[in-house]
Motif scaffolding. Sequence first.
Motif, PDB file in Angstrom:
ATOM      1  N   SER A 185       3.020  -8.844  20.900  1.00  0.00           N
ATOM      2  CA  SER A 185       1.729  -9.175  20.296  1.00  0.00           C
ATOM      3  C   SER A 185       1.481  -8.352  19.046  1.00  0.00           C
ATOM      4  N   LEU A 186       1.914  -7.092  19.053  1.00  0.00           N
ATOM      5  CA  LEU A 186       1.764  -6.267  17.847  1.00  0.00           C
ATOM      6  C   LEU A 186       2.633  -6.797  16.720  1.00  0.00           C
ATOM      7  N   ILE A 187       3.846  -7.196  17.046  1.00  0.00           N
ATOM      8  CA  ILE A 187       4.747  -7.728  16.018  1.00  0.00           C
ATOM      9  C   ILE A 187       4.200  -9.025  15.438  1.00  0.00           C
ATOM     10  N   LEU A 193      -0.579 -11.124   9.585  1.00  0.00           N
ATOM     11  CA  LEU A 193      -1.291 -10.494   8.482  1.00  0.00           C
ATOM     12  C   LEU A 193      -0.473 -10.476   7.196  1.00  0.00           C
ATOM     13  N   GLY A 194       0.681 -11.115   7.223  1.00  0.00           N
ATOM     14  CA  GLY A 194       1.490 -11.227   6.009  1.00  0.00           C
ATOM     15  C   GLY A 194       2.540 -10.160   5.860  1.00  0.00           C
ATOM     16  N   VAL A 200       7.145  -4.872   9.286  1.00  0.00           N
ATOM     17  CA  VAL A 200       7.040  -4.865  10.739  1.00  0.00           C
ATOM     18  C   VAL A 200       7.851  -3.710  11.324  1.00  0.00           C
ATOM     19  N   VAL A 201       9.056  -3.527  10.788  1.00  0.00           N
ATOM     20  CA  VAL A 201       9.899  -2.431  11.288  1.00  0.00           C
ATOM     21  C   VAL A 201       9.273  -1.086  10.971  1.00  0.00           C
ATOM     22  N   LYS A 202       8.767  -0.935   9.745  1.00  0.00           N
ATOM     23  CA  LYS A 202       8.258   0.358   9.291  1.00  0.00           C
ATOM     24  C   LYS A 202       6.922   0.717   9.923  1.00  0.00           C
TER      25      LYS A 202
END
Length: 288
Positions: A185-187, A193-194, A200-202
Motif C-alpha cells: 500500500s505504501l508503494i 502521487l507520481g 519509490v526505492v529511495k
Amino acid sequence: MSTIPSPPQTDLTPLPATSPTRRRRPRAAPVRHIALPFGSLLLFLLLWQLLAASGTWSETLVPPPAKVWSAFIDVSTTHDGVRGYNGTTLIEHLGISLRRIALGAGIGIALGVAFGLVMGTVGWVRSLFEPWITFLRTLPPLAYFSLLIIWLGINEEPKITLLAVAAFPPVAVSTTTAVTAVSQSLIEAARALGGSRWDVVKDVIVPSALPETLTGIRLAVGVAYSSLVAAELVNGLPGIGGMVKDAANYNNTPVVLVGIIAIGISGLVIDGLLLRLERAVVPWRGHV
C-alpha cells in the motif's frame, strides 16, 4: 407580596489541584545495570583462579589470571629488549586486524545491501541469485580459504576476500527479506502521487528496510569477526588472529587467552557502536 426565591448557594471554593502521580524510575536500575556485569566478571575470575589453583590441569592448559595479566603486559610493552609479540605490540596487532575487518566486511556489506535491494525489487534476479547466496552462507570460512590462497596468494588479498565473502550473505539475506516485506500500500501510494521507480526505492523501500538491514550489518560484522582467526591462519602476523595462531603453535596459552580476550572486548565495543548507530538512524524502531 411574594418574594422571589434566591438561587441555592453553591460552594465555589476551588478544589485542590491534584498533580498526576509521576512514576519515578528506580534509582537502583542504573546501579544494577553496572553491578551485575561487574559482579559476574568477579565471579568468573574467582572461579578461574580456583580452577587454576586446584591443580586439576597444568598451568600450560589453564594458566591463572595473574599469569595472563603478565602476558598482557608483556605483549603490550617492550620488555627485556623484546617489543610486544614478534616485534609488534598488542594494540598494533589489533589495529591491523581491525583494518582488515573494516575493509573486508565493508566490501561484503556494500555488496550485500546492493544485491539485497535488487533481489527484493526484481523477482527474476532473486530467483537467480538467492540459491547461490544460501549455498555460500552455509559454507564455513575454512572450506574455501585454501582455495582463496591458491587463487590469490598468501598476502592480504585472500584475507580481505575471506572476510568480504563471510560478511556478504547475512546482509544480502536480511536486506532482501526486509525489501519484500515492505507494505504494498505504501508503494502504490507513492506511485499514485507520481513517484518514479527510483523515488519509490529511495523514499519508501530503503527507509522501510533500513532497520532489518542494520541488523544484518551487525550480524555480518560478527561473522567477519568470527572468521578473523581463519583469515589470518596463513601469514597472519602482524595481526591479532595471527598472534593467537602463532602462540598456539608454541603452547603459549597466556598469550592465546590475551588475544581471545582482546578480540572479544573489541567485538563488544564495535557491536555497541553499531547498536548506537542503529538507534540514531532508526529511532522509531520499537516505538511504532
